[in-house]
Scaffold this active site. Structure first.
Site, short mmCIF file in Angstrom:
data_model
loop_
_atom_site.label_atom_id
_atom_site.label_comp_id
_atom_site.label_asym_id
_atom_site.label_seq_id
_atom_site.Cartn_x
_atom_site.Cartn_y
_atom_site.Cartn_z
CG ASP A 14 -0.21 -0.40 2.49
OD1 ASP A 14 0.76 0.31 2.82
OD2 ASP A 14 -0.58 -1.41 3.14
CG ASP B 254 -0.67 0.34 -19.59
OD1 ASP B 254 0.33 -0.34 -19.35
OD2 ASP B 254 -1.79 -0.15 -19.87
CD GLU C 8 3.87 -1.11 -21.61
OE1 GLU C 8 4.17 -2.28 -21.35
OE2 GLU C 8 2.71 -0.77 -21.89
O1 TEU Z 1 1.54 -3.89 -20.83
C1 TEU Z 1 1.32 -3.85 -22.19
C2 TEU Z 1 2.07 -4.81 -23.03
O2 TEU Z 1 2.15 -4.59 -24.21
C3 TEU Z 1 2.73 -6.04 -22.51
O3 TEU Z 1 3.90 -5.88 -21.85
C4 TEU Z 1 1.75 -7.05 -22.00
O4 TEU Z 1 1.94 -7.35 -20.66
C5 TEU Z 1 1.94 -8.31 -22.76
O5 TEU Z 1 1.62 -8.02 -24.09
C6 TEU Z 1 1.03 -9.41 -22.30
O6 TEU Z 1 1.14 -10.46 -23.21
C7 TEU Z 1 0.85 -2.98 -20.04
C8 TEU Z 1 1.09 -3.26 -18.57
O7 TEU Z 1 2.45 -3.08 -18.30
C9 TEU Z 1 0.59 -4.63 -18.25
O8 TEU Z 1 0.85 -4.99 -16.91
C10 TEU Z 1 -0.89 -4.64 -18.52
O9 TEU Z 1 -1.39 -5.94 -18.34
C11 TEU Z 1 -1.23 -4.16 -19.92
O10 TEU Z 1 -0.54 -2.99 -20.28
C12 TEU Z 1 -2.69 -3.84 -20.02
O11 TEU Z 1 -2.96 -2.66 -19.32
CA CA Z 2 -1.77 -3.29 3.18
#
Ligand code: TEU
Ligand code: CA
Length: 530
Positions: A48, A218, A280
């Site tokens: 948290d 993201d 990302e």
């Molecule tokens: O990740 C997006 C992404 O393209 C990948 O690294 C993804 O985890 C992989 O394609 C799965 O097969 C981001 C976040 O970092 C990830 O934790 C999330 O699950 C995803 O977006 C969706 O929000």
């Molecule tokens: Ca906690």
């Protein structure tokens, strides 16, 4: 951290000397906090925000300049926070808005910046917008997402979800489907609808006003989908001959995505001190298009190549070239919450750990930022999570064909000889492996040969050298299986082979690495005064 970083990349495109000079983020070391697994302040087994605040001194003593917090917003946690139900709040499990305020204040007091994660590609299916779209079925709400009619009972097109299966889910008893490039609980927003960019402008302003120093964005290039929603053309696979998607046909990464980041960058520009955008984006070609003076500051130079000197050299050069026309530098990283921990990738146990120590030194000497993923500084390996305890939607939606990403998300081991390695007195949300006691922070802090001690030493050295390190580096001739580079007064050598190497290159002012299999301390750190 308090270490001022004044490194001067080539200045182009009319950026003022002052602007570049005062950038706190260039060459910074960031630390990714996976909020759910970092520190638990109330012993309920879940990390948290107050837990993070209580560990800021640890992060300061490690020597990091900034944090990236994974999403802490109210969320049904179907993708552990990457399914946001309310972009303006804090998940009650993680704390309150006041806790966020104290975290930022305490971090800033220690000279540590705080980046937060923003998830603009999709919301949670429990976001009020999506709930209204389903409940009323009115066009106004549905137009914020991608709803389309199916084709003879099949999805509207052949796009696939990153978590397996079609990128579409059909509404119960209706001809419409909605799009989700990830889990069905993560409906994709329709960025062509001006209501969506307007809302995100509000969201980023809200968090900037609350002290956030920037955002990790993201799936940054996915916002606008191709407008015609055309099928991906299928071609026979090179080896199997089975139909597979043709390369070069973009369903995301539309030119309009750049407008969004130009807009956000403009908003950030109205704040002092400087705020930053980290996309990302792992693909170097895309990085060269998005990392710009008026778009993103950074993206991830993910070093996940096999342990081979020429493969690493090539990857380093590809990422350096990607930013060479901007005023930015690469952001080196080896792990995050989506990939197998790099100690394991590099061979596991002792060998993997020694390679991981070497790769960290190799990358930490390069011009650019470095992103540590929590636990990397402890040399953690991918944990085995029993199938019945796995929670990752990637595991669930692929029906177990993919083991999922839980193994890199297991809570931090803080103290030896305590339940759950000191993370919590309650069973943590993912189980702590029995042997993790020996990885605990307190044990490693006591040992001068631990991975933690190495990270502390190297970050301190990097900080001390900062003013003298140019943005330029040059490869030097090196024996087989070895990489050597010089960067001003610093020389770095990394041995990718199995045999010890004696180098005649002087490592005067920097550090040199040699892997000597079978030796107690295979790493050599040559410091300035030696
Ligand atoms: O990740 C997006 C992404 O393209 C990948 O690294 C993804 O985890 C992989 O394609 C799965 O097969 C981001 C976040 O970092 C990830 O934790 C999330 O699950 C995803 O977006 C969706 O929000
Ligand atoms: Ca906690």
């Amino acid at each position: 951290m308090a270490c001022p970083v004044f490194l001067f990349p080539a200045i182009r495109g009319g950026v003022s000397w002052r602007a570049v000079r005062s950038s706190w983020w260039r060459n910074a070391v960031f630390y990714q906090v996976y909020v759910r697994s970092f520190a638990d302040s109330n012993d309920d087994g879940v990390g948290d925000l107050p837990g993070i605040t209580s560990r800021l001194d640890y992060l300061r003593s490690l020597g990091v300049d900034g944090l990236w917090l994974t999403p802490f917003y109210p969320s049904p946690q179907k993708d552990h926070g990457y399914d946001v139900a309310d972009y303006y709040g804090v998940n009650p499990e993680y704390g309150t808005l006041d806790d966020f305020g104290s975290l930022v204040e305490e971090a800033h007091r220690r000279g540590i910046k705080v980046l937060i994660d923003i998830v603009p590609n999709h919301t949670s299916s429990r976001h009020p917008w999506f709930e209204a779209a389903l409940a009323g079925g009115d066009d106004q709400h549905r137009a914020r997402y991608h709803f389309a009619r199916g084709r003879d009972g099949a999805p509207p097109n052949n796009w696939q979800s990153a978590f397996g299966g079609p990128a579409w889910t059909q509404l119960e008893g209706a001809p419409e489907w909605y799009m989700h490039l990830f889990a069905p609980e993560q409906p994709d927003l329709n960025w062509w609808n001006p209501v969506v960019p307007a809302e995100f402008r509000k969201i980023i302003t809200y968090w900037l006003d609350r002290g956030a120093d920037g955002f990790r964005i993201d799936v940054a290039v996915s916002l606008h989908k191709r407008r015609d929603l055309a099928d991906r053309p299928l071609v026979p696979h090179r080896i199997t001959g089975l139909p597979t998607t043709a390369p070069g046909f973009e369903i995301i990464d539309q030119p309009e995505v750049h407008d969004v980041y130009r807009d956000w960058r403009h908003i950030l520009g109205t704040y002092e001190p400087e705020r930053v955008l980290v996309g990302e984006i792992f693909d170097a070609g895309r990085q060269s298009r998005y990392i710009k003076q008026d778009e993103l500051h950074m993206a991830f130079a993910m070093m996940d190549r096999r342990w081979d000197a020429s493969a690493w050299k090539r990857a380093i050069d590809v990422y350096r070239r990607a930013v060479s026309r901007s005023t930015s530098l690469p952001s080196w990283t080896q792990s995050n919450h989506d990939v197998i921990r790099h100690v394991t990738r590099l061979g596991g146990s002792g060998l993997g750990r020694e390679r991981a120590k070497a790769s960290a030194l190799l990358l930490l000497g390069l011009p650019g930022q470095y992103f540590i993923y929590q636990g990397e500084e402890l040399g953690l390996e991918e944990a085995f999570v029993p199938p019945e305890r796995r929670e990752d939607p990637l595991y669930i939606h692929t029906n177990g064909r993919h083991p999922g990403r839980d193994g890199c998300r297991v809570p931090m081991p803080w103290r030896q000889n305590e339940p759950n390695a000191g993370f919590s007195t309650s069973p943590p949300w993912l189980p702590t492996p029995a042997a993790w006691d020996r990885n605990a922070v307190d044990a490693q802090a006591r040992s001068s040969t631990s991975v933690l001690s190495l990270y502390r030493r190297v970050l301190e050295m990097r900080c001390g050298l900062a003013r003298r390190l140019p943005a330029r580096m040059d490869w030097a001739a090196a024996p087989k299986d070895c990489l050597i580079y010089h960067r001003g007064p610093l020389s770095v050598a990394c041995n990718f082979g199995h045999r010890p190497l004696e180098l005649d290159q002087p490592a005067d002012n920097g550090f040199a690495v040699a892997i000597r299999p079978g030796e107690e301390s295979p790493m050599r750190l040559v410091e300035e005064d030696e």
